[in-house]
Scaffold this active site. Structure first.
Site, PDB file in Angstrom:
ATOM      1  CG  ASN A  68      -0.393   0.737   2.393  1.00  0.00           C
ATOM      2  OD1 ASN A  68      -0.446   1.960   2.477  1.00  0.00           O
ATOM      3  ND2 ASN A  68       0.226   0.003   3.308  1.00  0.00           N
ATOM      4  CB  CYS A 126       4.570   6.721   7.140  1.00  0.00           C
ATOM      5  SG  CYS A 126       3.637   6.424   5.618  1.00  0.00           S
TER       6      CYS A 126
END
Lengths: 297, 256
Positions: A68, A126
Site C-alpha cells: 500500500n 511511514c
C-alpha cells in the site's frame, strides 16, 4: 482464561490491538473493530492538515501480502477531535500521529488532548510519504526529540512505532531515552511492484510498504531484538493473522500484538485470535506472562 | 485480487456527458458490483459495471477526464468485480434511477427479465439528452421517464412519479442515483413498510476497494461501502449518515 494485559498503564481485556492505518478514520469504523473483539484500537495517523493521500492505486494485493501507499490521508487533528470523542468508550483508543518534525508532532498531540485519547502512537516510520516518517525513522536523535516533545505535551502513554530496515535496536533505545512508554515494531516494509504489461508501477505513488504474512519473520526478529535490549514494553505487529502468530510474537517478547492486514480476511479476527490464544494457554496450563519472552534461551 | 490489464474495444457516447467503455474481458458479476479502474499514471477509481464487459462513466474529475481521452485499443487496469451487488427477489420489482446512477440498474433490469420478474423502471435525468439506457429498460419491462425540464416524460423529479405509485404492487425497490433522490426513495419505502425490501447503491470515497483503508465507512455502523456494499438495504441505512453527509478523501464530512 484471563487475557487481561496491563500495557503501559492501560488495562486491555486481551492483547490484540487494531494496527494504525487500517480502518480507523472514523469513530464508527473503530467501534466496529471493538465489536470484533479488539483489546484496544489505534486510529489512522492524524497530522496537522487535511490530506487526501496519494493517487490510486493505493493498494495492490500480492500473494501473502498487501502493498500500500495510502499517503497518510486524514482530516487533520482539528477535525478529528470530534471523531475521537465519539470513538472513546469500550476499549482504549490510541491516536496515531505524524508530523514533519518534533514540534509538529507536539502540535498535533496538544491539539488532540482535549478529546482525551487513551494514548498516542508516534508514526515515525511511514515508508511512503515524503517529508514524514521515513526521514525520522533512521535518525535516533530525531526519534528521541520527537518522543520527548510529545511526552512533554501529554499525560497519557506514548508508544513509538519503529521502521524495519533501520538499526531498530538503536532506534528503540532512542525512543526509550526520549521517555517512550512502549515501542511498536514494525511498520510496513518499503516495497514496490510493477505491472509488466503496461510497465507502470502498480501503486500510484510508485513505491509503498508491504504488510501481511510476508513480513512476519522480519517483524518477529525486530521484536525479539528489541525485547532483549529495552526496558519498556514491546508491541509486535507485522503479518499476524492467527493465534499461533500471536503466540510466536509473545514468545519473542511482545506484550501485545497489533493486527492490520488480517482484517482483510475477517473483521472479527481479533476475537478469533484472542480465543485461540486463551485456548492454547489453558490447554498448556500457561499464562500470557509465563510465555512472554521464552524464546530468549 | 490483482489488477488485470484489459483493452478498450469500443467507446459509445451515451449522452453528452457519459460514455460507455467496452472492454475485451467479460466479468462474471452481479449487477451493482463494481470494478476499480486504473488509468495508468493517473489514478484508480471505482466504477459500476453497466454490462459484463463495460463501464459507463460520467466525466466529473481528473481521472474520468483522463479516461475520456483514451481510445479504442488503449489499455486500462481493472480490479474486480468487487463488493456486493443487488439481490433480486420477488416477482415484480420497481427500479428508481437518476442520471448516471442508472448504469447498474440496466443490467439488473435485464437479469430480472431473464428470470421472468416483472420490471417497472422509473428513470430521471436533467434533460432528454442525459437519459441513459432508455431502450434497455424498454426491452426489459415498463418504463416511466421524468426530466427536470420536461423535454421528455413527466416534467419534474422522478420522486414525484414514485409518490404517485401504489408501492404495494412491488416486492422490491432498487435504486441508484443522486443520494438526495435515494434518501427520498428510502423515506417513501419507510412510510410503506418496505424498508427491508428496498436496496440502494451508495456512492462513497472508495480508495482501497478491499475493506482495509476505511475511507468509505458509513456512520454509525462502520459498514464499508467498498466491501459490505456498495448495495445496502433500507434497514441498514435507517438512522445512518445516508442522505445527510459523506466524507471526502481526507475523511472530512461533506453535507449532501
Amino acid at each position: 482464561m484471563n487475557l487481561t494485559t496491563n500495557l503501559t498503564g492501560l488495562e486491555l481485556k486481551n492483547p490484540t490491538i487494531l494496527a494504525a492505518g487500517i480502518l480507523g478514520t472514523t469513530a464508527a469504523s473503530l467501534k466496529r473493530v471493538m465489536q470484533g473483539g479488539a483489546g484496544a484500537v489505534v486510529t489512522k495517523s492524524i497530522g496537522s492538515a487535511p490530506r487526501t493521500g496519494h493517487p490510486g492505486p493505493v493498494v495492490t494485493e500480492r500473494e501473502y501480502s498487501i502493498l500500500n501507499a495510502m499517503g497518510l490521508p486524514n482530516p487533520s487533528y482539528r477535525e478529528f477531535v470530534s471523531e475521537l470523542a465519539l470513538a472513546k468508550g469500550d476499549v482504549p483508543v490510541i491516536v496515531s500521529i505524524f508530523g514533519a518534525n518534533a514540534s509538529e508532532f507536539q502540535e498535533v498531540a496538544r491539539g488532540l488532548n482535549d478529546a482525551e485519547p487513551d494514548g498516542f502512537e508516534l508514526n515515525v516510520s511511514c515508508p511512503h510519504a515524503n517529508g514524514y516518517g521515513a526521514s525520522i525513522a533512521s535518525n535516533p536523535d530525531a526519534i528521541r526529540e520527537t518522543t520527548e516533545a510529545v511526552k512533554d505535551a501529554v499525560e497519557v502513554p506514548v508508544w513509538v512505532k519503529l521502521a524495519p530496515l533501520t538499526n531498530i535496536v538503536e532506534m528503540g533505545l532512542a525512543a526509550q531515552k526520549g521517555g517512550a512508554d512502549a515501542v511498536v515494531a514494525i511498520n510496513t516494509v518499503p516495497a514496490m511492484a510493477i505491472d509488466i504489461e503496461s510497465g507502470f508501477p502498480l501503486l500510484g505513488n510508485k513505491v509503498g510498504g508491504i504488510s501481511g504474512p510476508a513480513i512476519k519473520p522480519i517483524a518477529l526478529k525486530c521484536v525479539y531484538e528489541l525485547y532483549s535490549a529495552l526496558n519498556i514494553d514491546v508491541i509486535g505487529v507485522g503479518g499476524i493473522t492467527n493465534w499461533r502468530d500471536a503466540i510466536e510474537f509473545i514468545m519473542a517478547g511482545a506484550k501485545a500484538v497489533q493486527i492490520g492486514s488480517a482484517v482483510y480476511n475477517d473483521i472479527g479476527v481479533f476475537k478469533d485470535i484472542s480465543d485461540g490464544v486463551a485456548r492454547h494457554l489453558k490447554e498448556n496450563r500457561r499464562s500470557l506472562k509465563s510465555i512472554r519472552g521464552v524464546a530468549h534461551k | 485480487m490483482m489488477a488485470t490489464n484489459v483493452r478498450i474495444t469500443d467507446i459509445v457516447e451515451e449522452t453528452p456527458s457519459t460514455k460507455t467503455f467496452f472492454l475485451d474481458a467479460s466479468l462474471d458479476y452481479i449487477p451493482g458490483q463494481y470494478v476499480m479502474v486504473w488509468i495508468h499514471g493517473v489514478d484508480e477509481i471505482p466504477m459500476s459495471l453497466s454490462y459484463p464487459n463495460a463501464i459507463t462513466v460520467q466525466k466529473v474529475g481528473d481521472a474520468t477526464s483522463a479516461l475520456f481521452k483514451l481510445k479504442a485499443g488503449d489499455r486500462i487496469g481493472v480490479r474486480g468485480p468487487l463488493g456486493n451487488g443487488f439481490v433480486l427477489k420477488g416477482k415484480s420489482i420497481l427500479l428508481v434511477g437518476g442520471g448516471v446512477g442508472t448504469a447498474p440498474l440496466a443490467p439488473l433490469a435485464e437479469k430480472a427479465k431473464n428470470k421472468n420478474i416483472s420490471v417497472k423502471a422509473l428513470i430521471g435525468a436533467k434533460t432528454d439528452r442525459e437519459l441513459l439506457f432508455v431502450e434497455r429498460f424498454e426491452k426489459s419491462g415498463d418504463i416511466s421517464i421524468a426530466t427536470d425540464d420536461g423535454s421528455r416524460g413527466y416534467k419534474g423529479t422522478i420522486i414525484e412519479v414514485v409518490s404517485k405509485l401504489d408501492l404495494q404492487e412491488f416486492e422490491g425497490i432498487y435504486s441508484c442515483g443522486p443520494e438526495r433522490m435515494m434518501s427520498q426513495v428510502l423515506n417513501i419505502a419507510k412510510n410503506t413498510g418496505m424498508t427491508r425490501m428496498a436496496q440502494f447503491s451508495l456512492h462513497r470515497y472508495i480508495k482501497c476497494g478491499i475493506g482495509v483503508c476505511g475511507s468509505c465507512c458509513i456512520d454509525p455502523s462502520g459498514l464499508r461501502v467498498c466491501r459490505d456494499g456498495p448495495v445496502f438495504n433500507g434497514e441498514q441505512l435507517m438512522d445512518s449518515e445516508f442522505g445527510k453527509y459523506m466524507r471526502d478523501g481526507s475523511g472530512r464530512r461533506i453535507l449532501i
